[in-house]
Structures are given as C-alpha cells and as structure tokens.
Motif scaffolding. Structure first.
Motif, mmCIF file in Angstrom:
data_model
loop_
_atom_site.group_PDB
_atom_site.id
_atom_site.type_symbol
_atom_site.label_atom_id
_atom_site.label_comp_id
_atom_site.label_asym_id
_atom_site.label_seq_id
_atom_site.Cartn_x
_atom_site.Cartn_y
_atom_site.Cartn_z
ATOM 1 N N THR A 51 18.369 54.390 25.822
ATOM 2 C CA THR A 51 19.808 54.225 26.007
ATOM 3 C C THR A 51 20.586 55.115 25.044
ATOM 4 O O THR A 51 21.596 55.718 25.413
ATOM 5 C CB THR A 51 20.195 52.746 25.819
ATOM 6 O OG1 THR A 51 19.523 51.978 26.819
ATOM 7 C CG2 THR A 51 21.693 52.540 25.949
ATOM 8 N N GLN A 91 23.464 50.348 30.947
ATOM 9 C CA GLN A 91 22.348 49.400 31.026
ATOM 10 C C GLN A 91 22.796 47.962 31.248
ATOM 11 O O GLN A 91 22.281 47.275 32.105
ATOM 12 C CB GLN A 91 21.507 49.475 29.745
ATOM 13 C CG GLN A 91 20.360 48.476 29.759
ATOM 14 C CD GLN A 91 19.404 48.649 28.592
ATOM 15 O OE1 GLN A 91 19.616 49.455 27.706
ATOM 16 N NE2 GLN A 91 18.343 47.891 28.606
ATOM 17 N N ASP A 167 20.995 53.923 33.752
ATOM 18 C CA ASP A 167 20.237 53.269 32.687
ATOM 19 C C ASP A 167 19.704 51.939 33.191
ATOM 20 O O ASP A 167 20.438 50.967 33.279
ATOM 21 C CB ASP A 167 21.133 53.081 31.452
ATOM 22 C CG ASP A 167 20.327 52.844 30.184
ATOM 23 O OD1 ASP A 167 19.089 52.697 30.281
ATOM 24 O OD2 ASP A 167 20.933 52.806 29.099
ATOM 25 N N GLU A 168 18.448 51.917 33.536
ATOM 26 C CA GLU A 168 17.797 50.764 34.155
ATOM 27 C C GLU A 168 18.638 50.215 35.318
ATOM 28 O O GLU A 168 19.057 49.066 35.304
ATOM 29 C CB GLU A 168 17.543 49.672 33.102
ATOM 30 C CG GLU A 168 16.637 50.174 31.991
ATOM 31 C CD GLU A 168 16.133 49.056 31.077
ATOM 32 O OE1 GLU A 168 16.018 47.920 31.575
ATOM 33 O OE2 GLU A 168 15.839 49.333 29.910
#
Ligand SMILES: Nc1ncnc2c1ncn2[C@@H]1O[C@H](COP(=O)(O)OP(=O)(O)OP(=O)(O)O)[C@@H](O)[C@H]1O
Ligand SMILES: [Mg+2]
Lengths: 310, 245
Positions: A51, A91, A167-168
């Motif tokens: 991240t 994220q 991000d994810e």
C-alpha cells in the motif's frame, strides 16, 4: 480511451525508500518498471509495503528517498501533471454516506471534470458491467460490504484513466463478482496500465502480466509467472497427509509443513516416486500437483524472512 | 475556469445530496433558533428577543459550519474516499470548497426558513433580507473554513465532533454574539474583536438597526470580517495539501 502507444515505461521507480514519521521503514531501496498496457501485480505479506508503494505512485504520499517517474513525469515534483490520468481504489475505502451507487459514480466523474452526457453514459455502462445497475438507487450504507467495494471499483474504472491503482480490489467480493471484476480489469488491458495488489494467487494467475513480490519493504522477486517459477527447484510437488517422518522426506526434497498437510518439492524424479510409494504403502493420502505461483510466493517470502532473521 | 466551477459543483453535490435527503435535520436547524428566541422573549421581552434572534443567525451558521465540516472531512478521510480525490485532477482547494458548499447549501435552506419567521413577525425589513443573508453566509463560510482547519490539525474521528462543538461553543458563547456588544466596556469590545463572530454579529445588528451603543466602529468590524475571511481561505488553501509525508 486512446490506446497507450508510447514505449517508455509508465512507471519507473529508482532506489525508492520510505520511512514513516514514526520510524516504520516501509520501503527499502525498491526499483522497478511497469510497461504500458501491462497488468502489474504486487504481492507480499501483510505490512510488506504494498500500500505504501501504491500510495507513493498515486501521488498521495511522499517517499523518503528515490526517484519516481509516472507517465513520463516526475511524480514527486509535479503530481498535478499526471493526476488527470490516474485513478485509484484504496485498500480500505468504502462508500458510506447516504448516497447510492449512481450518485457516487456519476458525481465522481463530474468532479473529475467530465461533462454531463459522457459522465452519465459511462456511469450506466460501468454500473451494468459491475452488476450494480439493478441496485443503483439503493443507499450504499444499506449495501453489503462486497457491493460497496464494487461501487468503489466502478468509480475508478469508469474514469477511463490511463493508469489504475487497485489496492486489494476484490477483498470481500463473492466468487462470481470477483470473476466479473477480473473480466473488467482484463478488458482494460492495453488501454490502461494497471497496478494491482492482492493476496489471492488465482487473481494474479488470472490477470498478471508481471509480478513483483515485496517482503519487508524490499522487492525480492519480479518477473512473469514463468520467470518466477524458477525460484522453486522442482516442476511438481507432492502434497501429503499426516504420517510420514519429516527427516525422511527432507532427504528427498524441500519440505514445507502447511497446516495438516506437508508439501514436498522433490529433488528429482526418483525421489518423487519414492515418496509416492512410501505414502501409498503407509496409507497416507497424497496428491501430485504442478508447482504454481503460491509455491513460488511462499518460498520467496520464507527465504527472505530467514535472511533477515539471521 | 468553467471546468473548475463544474468540478466544484460536482464535489458539492457528491457531499451535499445526502443532506438534502435529510430534511428533518434541515427543519430542526431552522426550529432551534426560533425556540431560543421564544425563551429569551419570554424572559427579556421584545428588545432582548430581537438581539438574540440576530445573534442566533450568526451563532447557528458558525457552529454548523465548524462541526459538520470537521466531521465530514474526517469522515471522508477515514473512509478513504478522500484518497480517490487525491489521485484525480481535482485540486485540494476545489475539494475543500466543494465540501464547504455542500454543508452551506442545506444550511441556507434552514436559514431561509428561519428568516421567513423573522419576516413574518416583522423583525426584519424585506429590503434588508438579501444583505442579511449574505452576512450570514459569510459567517457560515468562515465557520466551515475553521472546521476544515480543525479537521486538518486533529484528524482523529473519535474526537473531532466533540472538539469542533467545543470550538463552536467558544466562538459563539464567549464573544458578543448572543448578547449585545455594548454590555462590554470599550476595551473589552476591542479585545473581543480577535474573534470573528464579534464582527459578524456587530455588522448584522448595525445593518438591521438593532440598537447598540458600541465603541467599536462598524467600519472596523467590516474590515476585520474581510480580513478574517481572506485569512481563513488562505489558511485552508495552505493546509489542504494533498500529500502526506
Ligand atoms: N501511516 C502510517 N504511519 C506509520 N507507519 C505506517 C503507516 N502506514 C503503514 N505503515 C507501516 O508501513 C509498513 C508497510 O505497510 P503497508 O500498509 O504498506 O503494507 P501492505 O503491504 O499494504 O500490507 P497489507 O497486506 O496488510 O495491506 C507496515 O509496517 C506499517 O505498519
Ligand atoms: Mg495494503
């Protein structure tokens, strides 16, 4: 969306380090390049610095040292020149106000400067692709976690940005929605460059052109899935149930205990046969499988952990 | 320029639509000053009631500006929605002003409702409505800018609401907003001048002919308010940096 034609790397990072103000060293001398139209997947254990790296590239966070060039510009000195062409799914982001999916996507596009007609058309198309069209008028606060996550992905994807940071993105999505999102991301390929972080190996296998593995802030492996497979000594592995002595197995291959299973990466063909024979004569369950990305990942991360510990 | 305005409007809508949907809050905000007025009217008669009513216009706009904006900024930050705006062509100033406007527009509705009450009971002349509204909006924006600044200095979602409410209370209860300026000795009148609401309330009462034998000249208040306004906008522009270190 115009296709990316330049041959210059979209992202070029040189000797990048980041130490947070509280002293946490999140990135340590990272260098990498991402090519136009590529889907670049970042892997690494929790706290590895994924991240942090994404946020530096997305011009949200300043690094402590190193050079960052994004879309041909110095991303540290001139973030304003490239923000137009970037979008991100953070994220832990979740839309939680009293707004519905349509509001979020449409007004986000307008806020980015898009004219009404184009914003409306893109909102509709993206909501449909993301399976959100039917529930577009439901307040996001009342949506399930996965659906809210999808709203965020829709916001970022609808922008048509040349460079996307995810991000994810698919955390909390059900398998069907996850596959639909992969389709969407895969279709962006060539038109856009995508940097994606994930803990899901099948996500990487479904999408990645190239993979980078971060561990404790260092980039410990990078390449295509095939290139990375060299990190594991064998092409196949034997996954065994409980029952065989570990020292005996360790003499025939690399052993990794995973819960109630033992994975063995045999040194050679003969060793493989020996292990299988012994397993079947002892009534121990076994399966022979091809070595995949997960094996590479586990080995690389473990190896790096040991290096640091010693 | 046109694009910036479009962006500003969109940010305003993105953070403001939910408020238009929460009409009970808007009506509640309008009823609150009326209730306060009634209390003061009952205990102090018409002249005190009128003083307080004008004070409430300022006090109300400043507190809602501070608290709702501070909450909103921290909220969008903790939900990480803000990061989507950083990685985008939206400038931090457009974002800050958009959020401020998103709180002002619904606040404007309550102000208009409240002022209709004032009009109906003859406390305000129709000819003075527009300028009065303008003054109220200026203090609203001031409050919003202060709220934004508070949020950038204290980015803790657990405390921000309380901190902002405390600041709002200090800014509206301590200076002569709900009470007239002339109850203070002249030196104190000037001393209270370091708090912007003093000037907003002073101007508002002077403009609407609510008697005050103030030592503080009206033109000083006008200049001071302008100064505070420009300064707060400048500070917000400086503080609303997109990038973390
Ligand atoms: N704002 C911050 N302030 C201080 N330290 C931080 C901050 N954000 C992250 N860190 C630290 O930096 C390191 C890397 O964190 P980062 O969030 O980049 O990891 P990650 O690879 O994304 O992990 P995950 O898989 O859990 O998302 C961690 O040790 C973390 O504690
Ligand atoms: Mg992370």
């Amino acid at each position: 969306m115009e296709p990316v034609i330049s041959r210059e790397p979209v992202i070029s990072v040189t000797n990048l380090s980041k130490t947070y103000q509280n002293g946490a060293r999140a990135l340590d001398d990272v260098s990498l390049k991402v090519q136009p139209g590529e889907i670049f997947c970042l892997l690494g254990p929790n706290g590895a610095g994924k991240t942090t790296l994404v946020r530096i590239l997305a011009t949200q966070l300043l690094p402590s040292a190193g050079k960052v060039s994004v879309l041909g510009q110095d991303a540290i000195a001139h973030p304003e020149l490239i923000r137009e062409d970037m979008a991100i799914v953070p994220q832990e982001g979740r839309p939680g106000q009293d707004l519905n999916a349509w509001d979020y996507v449409y007004w986000y596009l307008r806020a980015r400067g898009m004219v009404a007609r184009e914003a409306a058309a893109r909102t509709e198309a993206t909501l449909k692709e993301m399976g959100l069209w039917e529930i577009r008028r439901t307040m996001t606060a009342k949506l399930s976690g996965g659906l809210r996550r999808r709203v965020l992905i829709a916001m970022a994807v609808a922008t048509g940005a040349k460079l996307l940071f995810l991000d994810e993105p698919t955390v909390g999505l059900d398998p069907e929605a996850r596959v639909a999102t992969w389709d969407l991301i895969a279709r962006l390929r060539k038109q856009a460059t995508v940097v994606l972080t994930t803990h899901l190996m099948d996500e990487v296998e479904a999408l990645a052109d190239r993979i980078g593995i971060l561990a404790q802030g260092r980039l410990v492996a990078m390449g295509t899935a095939r290139e990375l497979s060299r990190f594991v000594p064998s092409k196949t592995k034997v996954v065994l149930g409980e029952g065989l002595e570990l020292p005996w197995l360790a003499a025939r291959g690399e052993v990794a205990v995973r819960g109630r299973q033992v994975a063995v990466y045999p040194f050679d063909e003969a060793a493989t046969r020996e292990i299988i024979d012994r397993a079947s004569s002892n009534g121990v369950s076994f399966a022979v499988a091809a070595v995949g990305l997960e094996d590479v990942y586990l080995r690389v991360v473990k190896e790096h952990g040991e290096v640091v510990a010693s | 320029m046109k694009r910036t305005l479009r962006q500003l409007w969109a940010v305003t809508m993105l953070f403001g639509i939910e408020w238009f949907r929460r009409w009970p809050i808007i009506i509640g905000l309008a009823i609150f000053p009326v209730a306060i007025y009634l209390v003061f009217f009952l205990f102090g008669g018409e002249s005190v009631g009128k003083q307080v009513m004008y004070g409430m216009l300022i006090a109300g706009s400043i507190t809602t500006g501070i608290t709702s904006l501070a909450q909103c900024v921290v909220f969008t930050k903790s939900l990480r929605i803000q990061e989507m705006f950083v990685t985008s062509p939206i400038s931090p100033l457009t974002y800050a002003f958009g959020i401020a406007l998103s709180r002002l527009l619904p606040g404007l509705i309550s102000t208009v409702l409240f002022m209709s009450v004032m009009l109906a009971v003859g406390y305000i002349e129709p000819a003075k409505v527009v300028v009065t509204l303008l003054l109220v909006e200026v203090s609203d924006i001031l409050g919003a800018m202060l709220g934004f600044l508070v949020a950038t200095y204290f980015p803790n979602p657990q405390h921000i609401g309380g901190l902002a409410a405390m600041l709002g209370f200090l800014l509206t209860m301590v200076p002569p907003v709900l009470y007239p300026l002339d109850v203070l000795p002249p030196t104190w009148q000037y001393a209270m001048g370091i708090l912007p609401p003093t000037h907003a309330a002073h101007l508002l009462r002077a403009f609407n002919g609510v008697s005050e034998n103030a030592a503080l000249p009206v033109w000083v208040s006008a200049l001071a308010l302008l100064f505070f306004f420009v300064t707060s906008v400048y500070l917000v522009a400086r503080r609303s940096r997109w990038r973390e270190v």
